[in-house]
Design a protein around this motif. Sequence first.
Motif, short mmCIF file in Angstrom:
data_model
loop_
_atom_site.label_atom_id
_atom_site.label_comp_id
_atom_site.label_asym_id
_atom_site.label_seq_id
_atom_site.Cartn_x
_atom_site.Cartn_y
_atom_site.Cartn_z
N PHE A 196 0.82 -1.21 0.00
CA PHE A 196 0.00 0.00 0.00
C PHE A 196 0.86 1.26 0.00
CE2 PHE A 196 -2.37 3.28 2.35
CZ PHE A 196 -3.59 3.28 1.69
N SER A 197 1.94 1.25 0.75
CA SER A 197 2.77 2.44 0.93
C SER A 197 3.61 2.80 -0.29
CB SER A 197 3.68 2.26 2.15
OG SER A 197 2.91 2.02 3.30
N LEU A 198 3.57 1.99 -1.34
CA LEU A 198 4.22 2.36 -2.59
C LEU A 198 3.45 3.47 -3.30
CD1 LEU A 198 5.27 -1.11 -4.05
CD2 LEU A 198 6.79 0.72 -3.30
N GLY A 199 2.21 3.70 -2.88
CA GLY A 199 1.42 4.78 -3.45
C GLY A 199 1.87 6.12 -2.91
N ARG A 200 1.13 7.17 -3.27
CA ARG A 200 1.51 8.51 -2.83
C ARG A 200 0.27 9.37 -2.64
NH1 ARG A 200 3.32 11.94 -8.10
NH2 ARG A 200 3.62 13.50 -6.48
N PHE A 201 0.47 10.46 -1.90
CA PHE A 201 -0.55 11.48 -1.73
C PHE A 201 -0.11 12.69 -2.53
CE2 PHE A 201 -2.31 15.24 0.25
CZ PHE A 201 -3.63 14.89 0.48
N ALA A 202 -0.97 13.17 -3.44
CA ALA A 202 -0.59 14.25 -4.32
C ALA A 202 -1.71 15.27 -4.45
CB ALA A 202 -0.23 13.70 -5.71
N GLY A 203 -1.34 16.49 -4.79
CA GLY A 203 -2.33 17.52 -5.07
C GLY A 203 -2.82 17.40 -6.51
N ALA A 204 -3.99 17.99 -6.77
CA ALA A 204 -4.59 17.88 -8.09
C ALA A 204 -3.69 18.45 -9.18
CB ALA A 204 -5.95 18.58 -8.10
N ALA A 205 -2.87 19.46 -8.84
CA ALA A 205 -2.01 20.08 -9.84
C ALA A 205 -0.80 19.21 -10.19
CB ALA A 205 -1.54 21.45 -9.35
N GLU A 206 -0.53 18.19 -9.37
CA GLU A 206 0.68 17.39 -9.56
C GLU A 206 0.49 16.25 -10.56
OE1 GLU A 206 2.81 16.32 -5.88
OE2 GLU A 206 1.24 17.46 -4.85
N ILE A 207 -0.75 15.79 -10.73
CA ILE A 207 -1.00 14.63 -11.57
C ILE A 207 -2.13 14.97 -12.54
CG2 ILE A 207 -1.83 12.24 -11.62
CD1 ILE A 207 -0.52 11.78 -8.96
N GLU A 208 -1.87 14.79 -13.80
CA GLU A 208 -2.89 15.05 -14.82
C GLU A 208 -3.84 13.86 -14.89
OE1 GLU A 208 -3.29 16.08 -19.59
OE2 GLU A 208 -1.32 15.98 -18.62
N GLY A 209 -5.12 14.14 -14.76
CA GLY A 209 -6.11 13.08 -14.77
C GLY A 209 -6.42 12.57 -16.16
N PRO A 210 -7.13 11.45 -16.24
CA PRO A 210 -7.48 10.87 -17.53
C PRO A 210 -8.46 11.75 -18.31
CG PRO A 210 -7.77 9.29 -15.74
CD PRO A 210 -7.59 10.63 -15.11
N ASP A 211 -8.47 11.57 -19.61
CA ASP A 211 -9.44 12.22 -20.49
C ASP A 211 -10.81 11.56 -20.30
OD1 ASP A 211 -10.90 12.43 -23.25
OD2 ASP A 211 -9.36 13.99 -23.28
N LEU A 212 -11.85 12.33 -20.49
CA LEU A 212 -13.21 11.78 -20.35
C LEU A 212 -13.44 10.59 -21.26
CD1 LEU A 212 -15.39 15.03 -20.09
CD2 LEU A 212 -14.75 13.46 -18.25
N ARG A 213 -12.75 10.56 -22.39
CA ARG A 213 -12.93 9.46 -23.35
C ARG A 213 -12.38 8.14 -22.84
NH1 ARG A 213 -10.20 12.54 -28.31
NH2 ARG A 213 -8.85 13.10 -26.55
N GLU A 214 -11.61 8.18 -21.75
CA GLU A 214 -11.02 6.95 -21.22
C GLU A 214 -11.94 6.22 -20.24
OE1 GLU A 214 -6.68 6.86 -20.36
OE2 GLU A 214 -6.86 9.06 -20.44
N ARG A 215 -13.08 6.78 -19.92
CA ARG A 215 -13.96 6.16 -18.94
C ARG A 215 -14.33 4.73 -19.32
NH1 ARG A 215 -18.26 10.91 -17.12
NH2 ARG A 215 -16.72 12.18 -15.96
N VAL A 216 -14.38 3.87 -18.30
CA VAL A 216 -14.66 2.45 -18.50
C VAL A 216 -15.73 2.02 -17.50
CG1 VAL A 216 -13.69 0.12 -18.49
CG2 VAL A 216 -12.27 2.04 -19.23
N THR A 217 -16.71 1.28 -17.97
CA THR A 217 -17.73 0.72 -17.09
C THR A 217 -17.30 -0.68 -16.68
OG1 THR A 217 -19.49 1.99 -18.14
CG2 THR A 217 -20.16 0.06 -16.87
N LEU A 218 -17.16 -0.88 -15.37
CA LEU A 218 -16.67 -2.16 -14.86
C LEU A 218 -17.79 -2.90 -14.13
CD1 LEU A 218 -13.32 -0.87 -13.30
CD2 LEU A 218 -13.58 -2.06 -15.48
N PRO A 219 -18.00 -4.17 -14.45
CA PRO A 219 -19.01 -4.94 -13.71
C PRO A 219 -18.49 -5.33 -12.32
CG PRO A 219 -17.90 -6.35 -15.30
CD PRO A 219 -17.36 -4.96 -15.50
N VAL A 220 -19.34 -5.19 -11.31
CA VAL A 220 -19.04 -5.67 -9.96
C VAL A 220 -20.30 -6.35 -9.44
CG1 VAL A 220 -17.16 -4.13 -9.27
CG2 VAL A 220 -19.49 -3.32 -9.10
#
Length: 305
Positions: free
Chosen positions: A173-197
């Motif tokens: 878990f600790s390999l992850g990070r805490f970042a501000g919104a300006a630090e990481i560019e989010g995905p494009d809306l076209r990348e959205r995926v519907t996942l079954p659960v």
Amino acid sequence: MDDAQRVAAAVLHETADGLAEGRSGVRGVYLWGPVGRGKTWLMDGFQRSAPGPKRRVHFHDFFRKLHADAHDLGSIDLAIDAALGDVRLLCFDEFHLHDVGDAMLVARLLTALFARGITLVATSNYPPDGLLPNPLFHHLFAPTITVLERNLTVVRVAGPVDYRTVTTSETGFSLGRFAGAAEIEGPDLRERVTLPVGTRTVTASAVRDRTVWFDFSALCDTPTAPADYLDLSARFPCWVISGVPRLREVGAETVRRFANVVDVLYDRETPLTVVADALWEDLFAGLEGTLDVDRLVSRLSTLQR
């Protein structure tokens, strides 16, 4: 070890001796206290050294399988039989109850467990009489609290240090990070995926290689459940949750879902990157006294910043 850990370790050692001698109905142990005090570390060390047959389970994972087995086998009693099998020792991590339905299942589980002479060792952030704290339902669980206290030695592990805040880790878990919104560019809306659960779906912002991206509101502000997070964590070994707001601005159920996500990913050792709309210091402000927030903050504090 601090003094509280030494007391708990001595009690666990006595329990291990009883199991090694083959005594039936060996008294179990209930370790409770603030977050990050080493309860799981103590239990895991005990579980590794205790003689078998034995099983170590996490609250969310255990109840997902119990519900699934009850559906497949047609009976909760048969599901409990399958869950207990031939174990003499059951170690139960993160024992907490907020849902009255789960509380009634726990009552039936404990009745079967103690009737078989199985030894239970559990960790919790709550004392036994703090389980199912909702005053509308707490009285329904009171008889089971008495059963717990009759069969387990209750030990408070409450040393002065939250060890997650003073140690560093570069695994899981600790390999992850805490970042501000300006630090990481989010995905494009076209990348959205519907996942079954299960019988429903959840919308991911993107799936890139083996990493799944979720918007906080899509994952936590909708009626998702721990079973969904367990399903998804088995499919995606890395997670990003973006758009995490100041948590005081969302409802208590939304905060609890976020805490459940973090619980699942932490237990599964799944790296998580949190992309927040607020500074770390402001993310949790105003949530004092909210259920399970201390555990959420402690676990997120292990992320790289």
